[in-house]
Design a protein around this motif. Structure first.
Motif, PDB file in Angstrom:
ATOM      1  N   GLN A 229     -10.182  10.001  -0.338  1.00 14.64           N
ATOM      2  CA  GLN A 229     -10.764   8.672  -0.493  1.00 14.64           C
ATOM      3  C   GLN A 229      -9.994   7.561   0.206  1.00 14.64           C
ATOM      4  OE1 GLN A 229     -11.858   7.618  -4.478  1.00 14.64           O
ATOM      5  NE2 GLN A 229     -13.355   9.256  -4.632  1.00 14.64           N
ATOM      6  N   GLN A 230      -8.688   7.663   0.308  1.00 12.31           N
ATOM      7  CA  GLN A 230      -7.902   6.533   0.788  1.00 12.31           C
ATOM      8  C   GLN A 230      -7.160   6.785   2.089  1.00 12.31           C
ATOM      9  OE1 GLN A 230      -5.684   4.215  -2.088  1.00 12.31           O
ATOM     10  NE2 GLN A 230      -6.574   5.344  -3.784  1.00 12.31           N
TER      11      GLN A 230
ATOM     12  N   THR B 111      -8.251  -1.373   7.280  1.00 16.20           N
ATOM     13  CA  THR B 111      -7.423  -0.181   7.169  1.00 16.20           C
ATOM     14  C   THR B 111      -6.041  -0.450   7.741  1.00 16.20           C
ATOM     15  OG1 THR B 111      -9.322   1.316   7.337  1.00 16.20           O
ATOM     16  CG2 THR B 111      -7.177   2.226   7.913  1.00 16.20           C
TER      17      THR B 111
ATOM     18  N   PHE C 203      -6.446  11.235  -3.295  1.00 14.82           N
ATOM     19  CA  PHE C 203      -5.896  10.226  -2.392  1.00 14.82           C
ATOM     20  C   PHE C 203      -6.283  10.516  -0.950  1.00 14.82           C
ATOM     21  CE2 PHE C 203      -2.257   9.459   0.524  1.00 14.82           C
ATOM     22  CZ  PHE C 203      -2.352   8.081   0.602  1.00 14.82           C
TER      23      PHE C 203
ATOM     24  N   ASP D  16      -0.308   2.613  -3.165  1.00 19.23           N
ATOM     25  CA  ASP D  16      -1.203   1.637  -3.805  1.00 19.23           C
ATOM     26  C   ASP D  16      -0.742   1.339  -5.227  1.00 19.23           C
ATOM     27  OD1 ASP D  16      -3.299  -0.143  -3.648  1.00 19.23           O
ATOM     28  OD2 ASP D  16      -4.836   1.317  -4.166  1.00 19.23           O
TER      29      ASP D  16
ATOM     30  N   LEU E  50       0.833  -1.195   0.000  1.00 22.62           N
ATOM     31  CA  LEU E  50       0.000   0.000   0.000  1.00 22.62           C
ATOM     32  C   LEU E  50       0.873   1.252   0.000  1.00 22.62           C
ATOM     33  CD1 LEU E  50      -2.867   1.160   0.198  1.00 22.62           C
ATOM     34  CD2 LEU E  50      -2.695   0.945   2.684  1.00 22.62           C
TER      35      LEU E  50
ATOM     36  N   PRO F 135     -10.949   4.393   5.002  1.00 19.91           N
ATOM     37  CA  PRO F 135      -9.758   4.571   4.171  1.00 19.91           C
ATOM     38  C   PRO F 135      -8.885   3.320   4.162  1.00 19.91           C
ATOM     39  CG  PRO F 135      -9.425   5.585   6.306  1.00 19.91           C
ATOM     40  CD  PRO F 135     -10.860   5.138   6.270  1.00 19.91           C
ATOM     41  N   LYS F 136      -8.078   3.197   3.139  1.00 22.57           N
ATOM     42  CA  LYS F 136      -7.132   2.089   3.078  1.00 22.57           C
ATOM     43  C   LYS F 136      -5.974   2.280   4.053  1.00 22.57           C
ATOM     44  CE  LYS F 136      -7.836   0.731  -1.758  1.00 22.57           C
ATOM     45  NZ  LYS F 136      -7.167   0.519  -3.080  1.00 22.57           N
TER      46      LYS F 136
END
Length: 224
Positions: A87-88, A194, A84, A69, A5, A161-162
């Protein structure tokens, strides 16, 4: 093979102070897989927060490469970084950084609004798990430090979020409250798939992460 990631390679960060140049990060290699967690430890001024700022796009690298990512950020401009972050990325700060004109629910919903999303069952789960359901209409300035930090966690994770960046998230809490916050933070992040990068001076907080890296003289020293 699972794609990292976050992946930093040969990363250097220099700061210029008058005629002097200070190296904060020196040829760093670092990676984080999805849905994993790592603690960054080290003395004050060792570059831990600088590293978070680089990953969030608030500070540029002097040299080296940052992949997020799988995407090379070297050519990213403001629109790509904003996408980014919205959203992430979730961020939890030591100073909470809540939006004081807004109440608790409005603070939590803020990242949803940025993504044109509505309050949903995940938000209800966050509020219930963090035990802040009775605070939703309260003004954030009226809350205790522990309550504010729980609201900050809910806000950071509301859009699932990631990646979560947490910079000394328990630094303004007493030990018991800090450990309670860390337990909730890691449980909820895991449920939302996450990944976490945690900056902390507390070895007890670092133990909540799956791995730990220590920054010293601009280099990472891996620890068990």
């Amino acid at each position: 093979m699972l794609k990292p990631l976050v992946a930093l390679s040969h990363a250097n960060k220099l700061f210029v102070d008058g005629n002097e140049t200070h190296g904060v990060l020196n040829n760093i290699d670092f990676s984080l897989l999805p849905n994993t967690s790592i603690a960054l430890t080290g003395a004050s001024g060792s570059g831990k927060s600088t590293l978070l700022n680089i990953i969030a796009g608030f500070e540029p690298l002097t040299s080296g490469k940052l992949l997020l990512d799988g995407h090379d950020t070297a050519l990213w401009k403001d629109p790509q970084w904003s996408h980014f972050r919205h959203q992430q990325l979730g961020v939890v700060f030591q100073q909470f950084n809540l939006l004081t004109p807004l109440n608790v629910k409005q603070n939590i919903a803020f990242p949803l609004n940025l993504n044109q999303q509505s309050w949903n069952s995940w938000c209800d789960h966050l509020v219930g798990t963090l035990d802040i359901g009775k605070l939703l209409e309260r003004h954030v300035s009226s809350l205790s430090g522990g309550q504010q930090q729980r609201v900050a966690i809910a806000r950071a994770l509301a859009h699932q979020p990631k990646l979560l960046l947490a910079d000394e998230p328990t630094g303004n809490l007493d030990q018991q409250a800090g450990l309670e916050v860390m337990k909730l933070l890691t449980e909820i992040a895991s449920q939302g798939n996450t990944a976490i990068i945690l900056v902390t001076h507390s070895l007890e907080c670092a133990d909540f992460m799956q791995a730990r890296c220590h920054l010293q003289n601009g280099h990472f020293i891996s620890t068990p």
